[in-house]
Design a protein around this motif. Structure first.
Motif, PDB file in Angstrom:
ATOM      1  N   LEU A 119       0.799  -1.164   0.069  1.00 51.70           N
ATOM      2  CA  LEU A 119       0.080  -0.077   0.031  1.00 51.70           C
ATOM      3  C   LEU A 119       0.801   1.404   0.052  1.00 51.70           C
ATOM      4  CD1 LEU A 119      -2.956  -1.044   2.575  1.00 51.70           C
ATOM      5  CD2 LEU A 119      -2.999  -0.763   0.091  1.00 51.70           C
ATOM      6  N   ARG A 120       1.895   1.280   0.822  1.00 57.42           N
ATOM      7  CA  ARG A 120       2.831   2.404   0.735  1.00 57.42           C
ATOM      8  C   ARG A 120       3.515   2.634  -0.621  1.00 57.42           C
ATOM      9  NH1 ARG A 120       6.096   1.514   6.578  1.00 57.42           N
ATOM     10  NH2 ARG A 120       7.720   3.103   5.261  1.00 57.42           N
ATOM     11  N   THR A 121       3.783   1.366  -1.237  1.00 54.92           N
ATOM     12  CA  THR A 121       4.443   1.530  -2.668  1.00 54.92           C
ATOM     13  C   THR A 121       3.159   2.128  -3.729  1.00 54.92           C
ATOM     14  OG1 THR A 121       5.661  -0.495  -2.158  1.00 54.92           O
ATOM     15  CG2 THR A 121       5.363   0.171  -4.445  1.00 54.92           C
ATOM     16  N   ALA A 122       1.986   1.825  -3.599  1.00 53.15           N
ATOM     17  CA  ALA A 122       0.980   2.306  -4.537  1.00 53.15           C
ATOM     18  C   ALA A 122       0.378   3.615  -4.017  1.00 53.15           C
ATOM     19  CB  ALA A 122      -0.335   1.115  -4.428  1.00 53.15           C
ATOM     20  N   PHE A 123       0.587   4.077  -2.869  1.00 57.65           N
ATOM     21  CA  PHE A 123       0.107   5.238  -2.456  1.00 57.65           C
ATOM     22  C   PHE A 123       0.262   6.641  -3.265  1.00 57.65           C
ATOM     23  CE2 PHE A 123       0.039   9.018   0.384  1.00 57.65           C
ATOM     24  CZ  PHE A 123      -1.169   9.255   0.573  1.00 57.65           C
ATOM     25  N   ARG A 124      -0.590   7.288  -3.704  1.00 55.40           N
ATOM     26  CA  ARG A 124      -0.334   8.549  -4.727  1.00 55.40           C
ATOM     27  C   ARG A 124      -0.668   9.712  -3.690  1.00 55.40           C
ATOM     28  NH1 ARG A 124      -3.812   7.662 -10.123  1.00 55.40           N
ATOM     29  NH2 ARG A 124      -2.730   9.730 -10.314  1.00 55.40           N
ATOM     30  N   PRO A 125       0.117  10.283  -3.365  1.00 53.11           N
ATOM     31  CA  PRO A 125      -0.220  11.307  -2.436  1.00 53.11           C
ATOM     32  C   PRO A 125      -0.677  12.684  -2.942  1.00 53.11           C
ATOM     33  CG  PRO A 125       2.230  11.193  -2.498  1.00 53.11           C
ATOM     34  CD  PRO A 125       1.687   9.778  -3.062  1.00 53.11           C
ATOM     35  N   LEU A 145      -5.979  -4.741   8.395  1.00 48.32           N
ATOM     36  CA  LEU A 145      -5.345  -3.387   8.329  1.00 48.32           C
ATOM     37  C   LEU A 145      -6.377  -2.320   8.315  1.00 48.32           C
ATOM     38  CD1 LEU A 145      -2.689  -3.982   5.411  1.00 48.32           C
ATOM     39  CD2 LEU A 145      -2.254  -4.103   8.059  1.00 48.32           C
ATOM     40  N   LEU A 146      -5.732  -1.294   9.188  1.00 46.83           N
ATOM     41  CA  LEU A 146      -6.674   0.052   9.294  1.00 46.83           C
ATOM     42  C   LEU A 146      -5.996   1.059   8.613  1.00 46.83           C
ATOM     43  CD1 LEU A 146      -9.154   1.388  10.366  1.00 46.83           C
ATOM     44  CD2 LEU A 146      -7.856   1.970  12.386  1.00 46.83           C
ATOM     45  N   VAL A 147      -6.463   1.478   7.485  1.00 50.65           N
ATOM     46  CA  VAL A 147      -5.587   2.430   6.395  1.00 50.65           C
ATOM     47  C   VAL A 147      -6.257   3.825   6.687  1.00 50.65           C
ATOM     48  CG1 VAL A 147      -4.879   2.908   4.071  1.00 50.65           C
ATOM     49  CG2 VAL A 147      -5.432   0.331   4.985  1.00 50.65           C
ATOM     50  N   VAL A 176      -7.367  -4.391  -8.783  1.00 47.24           N
ATOM     51  CA  VAL A 176      -8.030  -2.914  -8.471  1.00 47.24           C
ATOM     52  C   VAL A 176      -6.920  -2.018  -8.380  1.00 47.24           C
ATOM     53  CG1 VAL A 176      -9.219  -1.445  -6.860  1.00 47.24           C
ATOM     54  CG2 VAL A 176     -10.016  -3.963  -7.247  1.00 47.24           C
ATOM     55  N   ILE A 177      -5.891  -2.246  -7.817  1.00 48.34           N
ATOM     56  CA  ILE A 177      -4.756  -1.293  -7.725  1.00 48.34           C
ATOM     57  C   ILE A 177      -4.144  -1.080  -9.245  1.00 48.34           C
ATOM     58  CG2 ILE A 177      -2.607  -0.935  -6.558  1.00 48.34           C
ATOM     59  CD1 ILE A 177      -3.516  -2.467  -4.368  1.00 48.34           C
ATOM     60  N   ARG A 204     -12.549   5.743  -4.659  1.00 49.41           N
ATOM     61  CA  ARG A 204     -11.584   6.672  -3.855  1.00 49.41           C
ATOM     62  C   ARG A 204     -10.279   5.820  -3.596  1.00 49.41           C
ATOM     63  NH1 ARG A 204     -13.901  10.171   0.895  1.00 49.41           N
ATOM     64  NH2 ARG A 204     -15.295  10.387  -0.808  1.00 49.41           N
ATOM     65  N   PHE A 205     -10.549   4.409  -3.122  1.00 46.88           N
ATOM     66  CA  PHE A 205      -9.406   3.674  -2.705  1.00 46.88           C
ATOM     67  C   PHE A 205      -8.603   3.591  -4.158  1.00 46.88           C
ATOM     68  CE2 PHE A 205      -7.490  -0.461  -2.474  1.00 46.88           C
ATOM     69  CZ  PHE A 205      -7.018  -0.411  -1.321  1.00 46.88           C
ATOM     70  N   ALA A 206      -9.192   3.209  -5.051  1.00 42.68           N
ATOM     71  CA  ALA A 206      -8.435   2.811  -6.393  1.00 42.68           C
ATOM     72  C   ALA A 206      -8.006   4.075  -6.990  1.00 42.68           C
ATOM     73  CB  ALA A 206      -9.515   2.211  -7.474  1.00 42.68           C
ATOM     74  N   ALA A 207      -8.298   5.289  -6.579  1.00 49.77           N
ATOM     75  CA  ALA A 207      -7.628   6.417  -7.009  1.00 49.77           C
ATOM     76  C   ALA A 207      -6.426   6.894  -6.104  1.00 49.77           C
ATOM     77  CB  ALA A 207      -8.624   7.585  -7.264  1.00 49.77           C
ATOM     78  N   THR A 208      -6.793   6.611  -4.900  1.00 48.26           N
ATOM     79  CA  THR A 208      -5.443   6.568  -3.977  1.00 48.26           C
ATOM     80  C   THR A 208      -4.345   5.713  -4.131  1.00 48.26           C
ATOM     81  OG1 THR A 208      -7.238   7.596  -2.467  1.00 48.26           O
ATOM     82  CG2 THR A 208      -5.084   7.060  -1.518  1.00 48.26           C
ATOM     83  N   PHE A 209      -4.768   4.568  -4.386  1.00 49.84           N
ATOM     84  CA  PHE A 209      -3.748   3.380  -4.332  1.00 49.84           C
ATOM     85  C   PHE A 209      -3.680   2.966  -5.846  1.00 49.84           C
ATOM     86  CE2 PHE A 209      -5.211   3.605  -0.144  1.00 49.84           C
ATOM     87  CZ  PHE A 209      -4.069   3.682   0.520  1.00 49.84           C
ATOM     88  N   HIS A 210      -2.725   3.313  -6.670  1.00 48.50           N
ATOM     89  CA  HIS A 210      -2.472   2.881  -8.057  1.00 48.50           C
ATOM     90  C   HIS A 210      -1.073   2.560  -8.587  1.00 48.50           C
ATOM     91  CE1 HIS A 210      -3.686   2.538 -12.107  1.00 48.50           C
ATOM     92  NE2 HIS A 210      -2.617   3.213 -12.647  1.00 48.50           N
TER      93      HIS A 210
END
Length: 213
Positions: A119-125, A145-147, A176-177, A204-210
């Motif tokens: 998730l940290r790798t896929a995160f798009r700040p 996990l609580l994200v 999805v990612i 929103r999750f898919a936009a945030t983690f891609h």
């Protein structure tokens, strides 16, 4: 340091001598999530032989990458500042390897630490900064996990808690990612099961983690 030497005077060569032995970089990956006891490291890498785990930890300590530290009357292993400099390297390797993952094999597992780093790798700040703060309770295989995403800040912890969207998924969450399937299709086909909250928040999750496959 690791026993293998390549006989070349080169930064890449030296890096491989320090972290190129089997399992070493996966130990670094898990310690980037946080300090771990010996048993926790073993549990996070189910196939690592105990003698190899002990040897890799000694080598990483000798290289100044890992250190032992007392925590609440127990000894934990943690990364040194020098070891933490490997974080962008590990994230970049994760993004690179993501392109070649394909479908999971039956014997492959997901661990909480491996999923945290994924998730940290896929995160798009940059994308997250434009979206409302959102909490996700994600159970991906055995990893609960609580994200929490708040602007460009990401925190991932183990366990459950209040969340805007709670969902469960298997390794197929990769689709999805990667954008191979839309969030709506993932829900319709059972790749993702929404437990509570608004299903549209998976968009929103898919936009945030891609990550592009």
């Amino acid at each position: 340091m690791a026993a293998r030497e390549y006989g070349q005077y080169c930064g890449v060569t030296r890096a491989l001598e320090l972290i190129g032995e089997r399992w070493a970089l996966l130990l670094v990956r898990d310690l980037l999530v946080g300090p771990r006891r010996y048993g926790e490291l073993a549990a996070g890498l189910p196939r690592i032989p105990t003698n190899v785990l002990a040897a890799r930890l000694k080598e990483l300590q000798a290289a100044g990458i890992v250190r032992r530290a007392p925590r609440s009357r127990v000894i934990v292993y943690e990364l040194t500042p020098y070891g933490r400099e490997l974080e962008p390297v590990v994230l970049a390797l994760g993004a690179w390897g993501f392109k070649a993952m394909g479908d999971p094999r039956a014997e492959q597992v997901v661990t909480p630490d491996s999923m945290t780093m994924a998730l940290r790798t896929a995160f798009r700040p940059d994308a997250a900064a434009l979206l409302p703060a959102t909490a996700y309770a994600a159970r991906i295989g055995p990893a609960a996990l609580l994200v929490r995403v708040d602007g460009a800040a990401l925190t991932v912890g183990r366990g459950d808690g209040p969340a805007d969207l709670a969902f469960t998924a298997g390794p197929g969450i990769r689709q999805v990612i990667s954008g191979e399937v839309t969030p709506g299709h993932a829900i319709d086909t059972g790749v993702v099961e929404v437990l509570h909250g608004r299903p549209d928040l998976l968009d929103r999750f898919a936009a945030t983690f891609h990550l592009a496959a």
